[in-house]
Write a protein that holds these residues in place. Structure first.
Motif, PDB file in Angstrom:
ATOM      1  N   GLY A  63      16.540  23.174  19.831  1.00 25.43           N
ATOM      2  CA  GLY A  63      17.113  21.841  19.986  1.00 25.43           C
ATOM      3  C   GLY A  63      16.051  20.774  20.196  1.00 25.43           C
ATOM      4  O   GLY A  63      15.177  20.916  21.048  1.00 25.43           O
ATOM      5  N   GLY A  64      16.136  19.693  19.442  1.00 16.04           N
ATOM      6  CA  GLY A  64      15.146  18.627  19.501  1.00 16.04           C
ATOM      7  C   GLY A  64      14.050  18.756  18.463  1.00 16.04           C
ATOM      8  O   GLY A  64      13.176  17.898  18.362  1.00 16.04           O
ATOM      9  N   GLY A  65      14.112  19.829  17.664  1.00  8.51           N
ATOM     10  CA  GLY A  65      13.060  20.076  16.685  1.00  8.51           C
ATOM     11  C   GLY A  65      12.948  19.007  15.610  1.00  8.51           C
ATOM     12  O   GLY A  65      11.854  18.681  15.160  1.00  8.51           O
ATOM     13  N   ASN A  66      14.092  18.447  15.196  1.00  5.97           N
ATOM     14  CA  ASN A  66      14.042  17.442  14.132  1.00  5.97           C
ATOM     15  C   ASN A  66      13.325  16.175  14.567  1.00  5.97           C
ATOM     16  O   ASN A  66      12.517  15.613  13.812  1.00  5.97           O
ATOM     17  CB  ASN A  66      15.453  17.107  13.646  1.00  5.97           C
ATOM     18  N   LEU A  67      13.614  15.691  15.776  1.00  5.29           N
ATOM     19  CA  LEU A  67      12.898  14.504  16.261  1.00  5.29           C
ATOM     20  C   LEU A  67      11.416  14.813  16.449  1.00  5.29           C
ATOM     21  O   LEU A  67      10.556  13.955  16.201  1.00  5.29           O
ATOM     22  CB  LEU A  67      13.502  14.016  17.581  1.00  5.29           C
ATOM     23  N   THR A  68      11.131  16.031  16.855  1.00  5.39           N
ATOM     24  CA  THR A  68       9.732  16.423  17.072  1.00  5.39           C
ATOM     25  C   THR A  68       8.944  16.387  15.771  1.00  5.39           C
ATOM     26  O   THR A  68       7.816  15.878  15.733  1.00  5.39           O
ATOM     27  CB  THR A  68       9.666  17.821  17.688  1.00  5.39           C
ATOM     28  N   GLU A  69       9.525  16.905  14.695  1.00  5.09           N
ATOM     29  CA  GLU A  69       8.774  16.888  13.436  1.00  5.09           C
ATOM     30  C   GLU A  69       8.638  15.474  12.874  1.00  5.09           C
ATOM     31  O   GLU A  69       7.670  15.176  12.184  1.00  5.09           O
ATOM     32  CB  GLU A  69       9.363  17.841  12.417  1.00  5.09           C
ATOM     33  N   CYS A  70       9.580  14.591  13.202  1.00  4.84           N
ATOM     34  CA  CYS A  70       9.396  13.183  12.829  1.00  4.84           C
ATOM     35  C   CYS A  70       8.111  12.643  13.439  1.00  4.84           C
ATOM     36  O   CYS A  70       7.335  11.952  12.767  1.00  4.84           O
ATOM     37  CB  CYS A  70      10.578  12.346  13.319  1.00  4.84           C
ATOM     38  N   ASP A  89       0.828  -1.211   0.000  1.00  8.51           N
ATOM     39  CA  ASP A  89       0.000   0.000   0.000  1.00  8.51           C
ATOM     40  C   ASP A  89       0.864   1.263   0.000  1.00  8.51           C
ATOM     41  O   ASP A  89       0.660   2.169  -0.804  1.00  8.51           O
ATOM     42  CB  ASP A  89      -0.918   0.013   1.234  1.00  8.51           C
ATOM     43  N   VAL A  90       1.813   1.312   0.916  1.00  5.84           N
ATOM     44  CA  VAL A  90       2.634   2.504   1.105  1.00  5.84           C
ATOM     45  C   VAL A  90       4.107   2.113   1.077  1.00  5.84           C
ATOM     46  O   VAL A  90       4.521   1.180   1.760  1.00  5.84           O
ATOM     47  CB  VAL A  90       2.307   3.201   2.448  1.00  5.84           C
ATOM     48  N   VAL A  91       4.876   2.832   0.293  1.00  6.22           N
ATOM     49  CA  VAL A  91       6.335   2.669   0.296  1.00  6.22           C
ATOM     50  C   VAL A  91       6.941   3.855   1.029  1.00  6.22           C
ATOM     51  O   VAL A  91       6.678   5.012   0.680  1.00  6.22           O
ATOM     52  CB  VAL A  91       6.907   2.579  -1.131  1.00  6.22           C
ATOM     53  N   VAL A  92       7.726   3.569   2.051  1.00  4.40           N
ATOM     54  CA  VAL A  92       8.461   4.597   2.783  1.00  4.40           C
ATOM     55  C   VAL A  92       9.932   4.449   2.430  1.00  4.40           C
ATOM     56  O   VAL A  92      10.506   3.369   2.580  1.00  4.40           O
ATOM     57  CB  VAL A  92       8.257   4.457   4.306  1.00  4.40           C
ATOM     58  N   CYS A  93      10.535   5.510   1.945  1.00  7.42           N
ATOM     59  CA  CYS A  93      11.946   5.490   1.570  1.00  7.42           C
ATOM     60  C   CYS A  93      12.760   6.107   2.701  1.00  7.42           C
ATOM     61  O   CYS A  93      12.675   7.314   2.939  1.00  7.42           O
ATOM     62  CB  CYS A  93      12.170   6.260   0.279  1.00  7.42           C
ATOM     63  N   GLY A  94      13.520   5.298   3.409  1.00  5.27           N
ATOM     64  CA  GLY A  94      14.333   5.774   4.516  1.00  5.27           C
ATOM     65  C   GLY A  94      13.780   5.340   5.858  1.00  5.27           C
ATOM     66  O   GLY A  94      12.594   5.536   6.154  1.00  5.27           O
ATOM     67  N   TYR A  95      14.637   4.732   6.683  1.00  2.00           N
ATOM     68  CA  TYR A  95      14.195   4.147   7.947  1.00  2.00           C
ATOM     69  C   TYR A  95      14.881   4.834   9.128  1.00  2.00           C
ATOM     70  O   TYR A  95      15.591   4.236   9.900  1.00  2.00           O
ATOM     71  CB  TYR A  95      14.512   2.649   7.939  1.00  2.00           C
ATOM     72  N   GLY A  96      14.664   6.151   9.225  1.00  2.00           N
ATOM     73  CA  GLY A  96      15.064   6.886  10.418  1.00  2.00           C
ATOM     74  C   GLY A  96      13.828   7.204  11.231  1.00  2.00           C
ATOM     75  O   GLY A  96      12.797   6.534  11.129  1.00  2.00           O
ATOM     76  N   GLY A  97      13.900   8.259  12.030  1.00  2.00           N
ATOM     77  CA  GLY A  97      12.759   8.612  12.876  1.00  2.00           C
ATOM     78  C   GLY A  97      11.522   8.956  12.088  1.00  2.00           C
ATOM     79  O   GLY A  97      10.399   8.560  12.444  1.00  2.00           O
ATOM     80  N   ALA A  98      11.681   9.699  10.977  1.00  2.00           N
ATOM     81  CA  ALA A  98      10.533  10.077  10.151  1.00  2.00           C
ATOM     82  C   ALA A  98       9.925   8.854   9.467  1.00  2.00           C
ATOM     83  O   ALA A  98       8.701   8.666   9.460  1.00  2.00           O
ATOM     84  CB  ALA A  98      10.953  11.107   9.107  1.00  2.00           C
ATOM     85  N   GLY A  99      10.775   8.024   8.883  1.00  3.66           N
ATOM     86  CA  GLY A  99      10.287   6.849   8.177  1.00  3.66           C
ATOM     87  C   GLY A  99       9.622   5.852   9.106  1.00  3.66           C
ATOM     88  O   GLY A  99       8.563   5.289   8.785  1.00  3.66           O
ATOM     89  N   VAL A 159       3.889   7.048  -1.935  1.00  3.38           N
ATOM     90  CA  VAL A 159       5.307   6.940  -1.607  1.00  3.38           C
ATOM     91  C   VAL A 159       5.637   8.098  -0.678  1.00  3.38           C
ATOM     92  O   VAL A 159       5.250   9.247  -0.945  1.00  3.38           O
ATOM     93  CB  VAL A 159       6.196   7.008  -2.865  1.00  3.38           C
ATOM     94  N   VAL A 160       6.315   7.802   0.418  1.00  2.00           N
ATOM     95  CA  VAL A 160       6.718   8.834   1.376  1.00  2.00           C
ATOM     96  C   VAL A 160       8.245   8.864   1.442  1.00  2.00           C
ATOM     97  O   VAL A 160       8.880   7.870   1.777  1.00  2.00           O
ATOM     98  CB  VAL A 160       6.138   8.561   2.775  1.00  2.00           C
ATOM     99  N   LEU A 161       8.825  10.011   1.094  1.00  2.00           N
ATOM    100  CA  LEU A 161      10.273  10.183   1.101  1.00  2.00           C
ATOM    101  C   LEU A 161      10.731  10.651   2.477  1.00  2.00           C
ATOM    102  O   LEU A 161      10.343  11.722   2.940  1.00  2.00           O
ATOM    103  CB  LEU A 161      10.691  11.198   0.042  1.00  2.00           C
ATOM    104  N   CYS A 162      11.547   9.835   3.124  1.00  2.00           N
ATOM    105  CA  CYS A 162      12.071  10.151   4.462  1.00  2.00           C
ATOM    106  C   CYS A 162      13.575   9.908   4.472  1.00  2.00           C
ATOM    107  O   CYS A 162      14.116   9.307   5.402  1.00  2.00           O
ATOM    108  CB  CYS A 162      11.386   9.285   5.517  1.00  2.00           C
ATOM    109  N   GLY A 170      10.403  14.857   7.541  1.00  2.00           N
ATOM    110  CA  GLY A 170      11.707  14.902   8.192  1.00  2.00           C
ATOM    111  C   GLY A 170      12.650  15.933   7.604  1.00  2.00           C
ATOM    112  O   GLY A 170      12.237  16.936   7.018  1.00  2.00           O
ATOM    113  N   GLU A 171      13.935  15.669   7.737  1.00  2.00           N
ATOM    114  CA  GLU A 171      14.965  16.630   7.349  1.00  2.00           C
ATOM    115  C   GLU A 171      15.009  16.895   5.848  1.00  2.00           C
ATOM    116  O   GLU A 171      15.608  17.879   5.414  1.00  2.00           O
ATOM    117  CB  GLU A 171      16.331  16.132   7.832  1.00  2.00           C
ATOM    118  N   ILE A 172      14.395  16.052   5.059  1.00  2.00           N
ATOM    119  CA  ILE A 172      14.310  16.280   3.622  1.00  2.00           C
ATOM    120  C   ILE A 172      13.508  17.539   3.318  1.00  2.00           C
ATOM    121  O   ILE A 172      13.657  18.146   2.252  1.00  2.00           O
ATOM    122  CB  ILE A 172      13.680  15.055   2.919  1.00  2.00           C
TER     123      ILE A 172
END
Length: 578
Positions: free
Chosen positions: A552-559, A51-61, A269-272, A540-542
């Motif tokens: 500080g901590g904003g990137n994990l928060t947006e994930c 159904d869904v392809v997620v590209c990238g397996y970090g916090g956002a993915g 498709v979700v680019l992460c 995420g950061e993309i």
């Protein structure tokens, strides 16, 4: 509106032309503008369908995949790294994530978020960074960020949100809503006695982890809980997006064991895939100042702009691509794709140290490098261009310190970032970088100045008399307990007086770039004209929402915030057709 569209179209064509000549210089798996796959070029056979392809397996993915699965979707995650060497920015981070208190004023929280993202609601700001999308982005932040800890603990009840002094308030106290929103942040931990940033958690049992490692282990638990609804495919980076005749994104091509495979995405498709920290062409194109040698990053080397290039190839616009969460950090001697890895450098601004330019003069209060809120913008000072000499006098800068500091503390963080994840060697007494020649050593300040002058990156600009005078003047301020030149915090005024003396280069850098694909609040990827590319999303950061300032901590928060929202949205989309 027509004028705006024409302007955006011309800009798009310009960028395509500009990058067309530099694609060969891209030190990354995905080439810029690899070509849009039209309906006539679709694969004859799909190797995998979901159904869904997620590209990238970090916090956002991971967050996007978890919530999509929770809402009934089957998910395939395509990850570049091997399973036994999977190191993402999420994992390498300090593990700070925002979670404002629930009894704070929600409108104030929305206002504060909008100010951080774009800033057009700040009376003195000239214009917003992303005014078309900031209100809706801020609404989602205000709605979901107060429940971030609840979400993580729903994935694993053993997870703890630890208190981290200095992060548990709004960093920008003069922004709209800062006082009323009751801002707060936690630091991820499983260990009840939270580890400090010099204590590694990598390779530790889950219940002994803190920082980004703990945050990542929690998300891993959440993925495992979804069972066969989520399939992680390792060592398989996505390289190309496919459109059907309607212009909908229906799948991706990926590389696996040297061969191309095709993965069908029925819903989205979700680019992460993160930023472009290790893509030479993108750094040269987008970063301020000397984009290659004048910068270093202390996150994963996997971030090579793959998703940005894939999006651009199907018509995606860009937004504030040069933005980065950056200060000045030490560039190490370890390289990837011809670019130096940096290391987080919390010692800058400590007693018994100063920072000078290539001529031996201080230029700012050193505490601004590590204090909130200035620490994520200090790179602006480092890449200042001298219009008289046509040079960058602060690239590199030099941290000057004495034996007292060298023996008191590690200059870099030992438990997180590149050192904590075995990518760079550094010891607690800082002897390793001295032996390697990264840190210069001398018996006197005069001798140290000469060694800096002979360093190839200084280009013979150091004036020894300047450095001697600068150290003497700083030591005088220490006696008087007041920095008359730059107002450095009095508590950090410790003399540089005990030999031997040392110099360590500093360049602009931080954990990651923040700019990238143009996207709306629902993280739909947009064309230059602002139209959604159907069934293509990014998190995420993309395409960070923190386009103006960074707390500080904003990137994990947006994930967590946008991963949760996007995962829910894409799971409910109707199936596309080939």
């Amino acid at each position: 509106m027509k004028e705006r569209r024409n302007t955006m179209t011309n800009r798009r064509n310009f960028l395509k032309g500009a990058f067309g000549g530099t694609a060969a210089a891209v030190a990354a798996p995905a080439a810029l503008f690899a070509g849009e796959a039209s309906a006539s070029e679709l694969p004859e056979k799909w190797d995998m369908t979901t159904d869904v392809v997620v590209c990238g397996y970090g916090g956002a993915g991971a967050t996007t995949a978890i919530v999509a699965a929770q809402n009934g979707a089957k998910v395939i995650v395509l990850e570049k790294n091997p399973e036994n060497a999977h190191i993402s920015n999420t994992r390498m981070s300090g593990g700070i994530f925002h979670c404002p208190f629930k009894d704070g004023d929600k409108k104030a929280l929305q206002d504060y978020a909008q100010a951080m993202f774009s800033g057009e609601n700040i009376p003195w700001k000239e214009e917003g960074e992303m005014p078309e999308y900031s209100v809706e982005c801020a609404k989602l932040w205000a709605e979901l960020s107060p429940t971030n800890l609840d979400f993580l603990q729903s994935l694993d009840p053993e997870f703890i949100g630890g208190s981290q002094p200095g992060f548990n308030k709004a960093s920008f106290g003069n922004f709209p809503g800062a006082k009323e929103c009751k801002y707060n942040a936690y630091r991820a931990t499983y260990s009840k006695r939270m580890k400090n940033f010099n204590q590694p958690s990598y390779h530790s049992p889950k219940l002994e982890t803190s920082s980004g490692e703990a945050f990542w282990r929690c998300l891993e638990e959440g993925v495992k809980k979804q069972g066969d609804k989520i399939q992680v495919v390792w060592e398989t980076p996505a390289t190309k997006l496919f459109k059907n005749a309607k212009g909908e994104i229906i799948g991706v091509a990926a590389t696996q064991k040297g061969k191309t495979i095709y993965v069908r995405a029925k819903k989205a498709v979700v680019l992460c895939t993160g930023g472009y920290e290790y893509n030479k062409a993108m750094r040269q194109a987008f970063l301020e100042g000397p984009g290659v040698n004048g910068w270093a990053f202390y996150g994963t080397t996997s971030n090579t702009g793959d998703g940005i290039a894939m999006g651009m190839a199907v018509g995606a616009g860009l937004q504030k691509v040069g933005k980065a969460a950056a200060r000045v950090i030490v560039p190490t001697q370890v390289k990837f794709n011809g670019m130096r890895l940096g290391s987080i450098t919390p010692s800058v601004g400590s007693p018994n140290s100063i920072v000078v330019d290539n001529f031996g003069k201080r230029y700012e209060a050193e505490t601004k490098v590590t204090d909130n809120p200035s620490r994520y913008f200090f790179y602006k000072a480092a890449v200042e261009f001298d219009i008289s000499t046509l040079a960058y006098p602060r690239t590199p800068s030099w941290m000057i310190f004495d034996e007292t500091l060298r023996t008191r503390m590690p200059l870099v963080g030992l438990g997180i970032s590149v050192v904590g994840y075995d990518m760079v060697k550094w010891d607690a007494k800082n002897e390793e970088p001295i032996k390697s020649g990264l840190v210069l050593k001398a018996d006197t300040i005069e001798e140290l100045a000469e060694k800096i002058k002979n360093h190839p990156e200084n280009k013979s600009r150091m004036v020894p008399a300047n450095l001697v005078d600068t150290v003497a003047r700083f030591n005088k301020f220490c006696d008087e307990k007041k920095d008359e030149d730059f107002g450095r915090r009095a508590a950090t005024l410790g003399k540089v007086e005990t030999g031997p003396f040392y110099a360590m280069p500093l360049v602009a850098g931080g954990p990651n770039t923040k700019g990238g694909l143009l996207a709306d609040a629902d993280r739909r990827v947009l064309t230059w004209e602002g139209d959604p590319i159907p069934n293509l999303y990014c998190v995420g950061e993309i395409a960070s929402v923190l386009k103006f300032v960074y707390q500080g901590g904003g990137n994990l928060t947006e994930c967590l915030v946008y991963g949760r929202n996007t995962g829910k949205l894409v799971a409910k989309l109707p199936d596309t057709t080939v």
